[in-house]
Write a protein that holds these residues in place. Structure first.
Motif, short mmCIF file in Angstrom:
data_model
loop_
_atom_site.label_atom_id
_atom_site.label_comp_id
_atom_site.label_asym_id
_atom_site.label_seq_id
_atom_site.Cartn_x
_atom_site.Cartn_y
_atom_site.Cartn_z
N VAL A 89 61.38 -124.14 26.81
CA VAL A 89 60.11 -124.80 27.15
C VAL A 89 59.75 -125.82 26.07
O VAL A 89 59.37 -126.96 26.36
CB VAL A 89 58.98 -123.77 27.31
CG1 VAL A 89 57.63 -124.48 27.53
CG2 VAL A 89 59.27 -122.82 28.47
N ILE A 114 60.09 -117.78 32.51
CA ILE A 114 60.81 -118.83 31.79
C ILE A 114 62.17 -118.35 31.29
O ILE A 114 62.72 -118.89 30.33
CB ILE A 114 59.97 -119.37 30.62
CG1 ILE A 114 59.53 -118.25 29.68
CG2 ILE A 114 58.75 -120.13 31.13
CD1 ILE A 114 58.88 -118.75 28.38
N GLN A 150 61.85 -122.75 32.82
CA GLN A 150 61.46 -123.48 31.62
C GLN A 150 61.06 -124.92 31.97
O GLN A 150 60.05 -125.43 31.47
CB GLN A 150 62.60 -123.47 30.62
CG GLN A 150 62.90 -122.09 30.07
CD GLN A 150 64.29 -121.96 29.48
OE1 GLN A 150 64.93 -122.97 29.14
NE2 GLN A 150 64.77 -120.74 29.36
#
Length: 260
Positions: A68, A235, A241
């Motif tokens: 991320v 994620i 992500q």
């Protein structure tokens, strides 16, 4: 007066540095850090005595948050500093006096290499990993201040979907302590998305005794700041992500004029 004994170094040739700096010339006011981004272990510590696969669990790092952070750095042209080593080596979001700075067990898993750790061995982890990582953050913040550049600080984390047998219903959480300016603005923006359960100081909260980054780098400098937690199952892969990075980049762009 007897001189203090030198602490032998921990990191060896071939070990990764304690941090990675992304986008060091980025123009954005946003600055992202990730205290638990990596899961590296210094070669001198072997596998910490852990059973196979344990370092890949949430106890070893914040699953998915590095992905991320990398995407946010690119999306927003933002400086981003990632900590490289596993939180089981040393937790870079704990005060140095915290009993959980170097844990002997985490979520039911013993960490044999951390048991009854001598003072010099503890100091080596602090000197080689903790201090250089935070010194790089300080350097970045000092440089931005010297150049008159505004900074909006976001410390990025992820959390396990269940802990001690209890499910955690939040998709994400905003954490803060004394200064909730940015945290509450981000909380409201996330809630307005309509498809998220947003924790307000959940699943954790920030305090001087449990946290380092926000009290020192955010509150200590009077910067608008927030600690953002994202649930790890959301994620865990590249698609998740990327989706969260796009969402957050859009929200951060919308919030920016209120704080700069």
């Amino acid at each position: 007066m007897r001189p203090e004994p030198e602490v032998p170094g921990l990191l060896l040739a071939g070990d990764p540095p304690p941090f990675e700096l992304l986008n060091p010339h980025g123009a954005s006011p946003w600055l992202f850090t990730a205290d638990h981004a990596g899961q590296a272990v210094p070669r001198a510590l072997g596998d910490l005595g852990l059973p196979p696969g344990e370092i890949d669990r949430h106890i070893g790092w914040d699953i998915g948050i590095a992905g991320v952070a990398r995407r946010l750095a690119a999306e927003l042209d933002a400086w981003t500093i990632l900590q490289t080593y596993s939180r089981l080596v040393v937790d870079c979001n704990r005060p140095l006096e915290s009993p959980t700075l170097i844990v002997e067990a985490s979520d039911g898993t013993a960490v044999p290499a951390n048991a009854a750790l001598p003072a010099q061995a503890r100091a080596a982890r602090v000197l080689d990993i903790f201090l250089p990582y935070h010194a790089r953050i300080v350097q970045a913040l000092d440089l931005r201040q010297a150049h008159g550049r505004p900074t909006l600080l976001v410390t990025l984390h992820s959390f396990t979907p269940a802990m001690a047998g209890a499910a955690r219903p939040w998709h994400c959480g905003v954490l803060y302590h004394r200064d909730a300016r940015l945290a509450h603005a981000l909380r409201d923006a996330l809630q307005a998305e309509g498809d998220l359960v947003v924790g307000d100081n959940q699943p954790y909260s920030v305090s001087d005794s449990s946290d380092y980054a926000i009290p020192v780098h955010g509150e200590g400098r009077g910067l608008p700041h927030v600690e953002l937690e994202i649930r790890q199952d959301l994620i865990a892969d590249a698609d998740g992500q990327a989706a969260w990075a796009r969402r957050l980049a859009r929200l951060f762009r919308a919030l920016q004029p209120r704080f700069v």
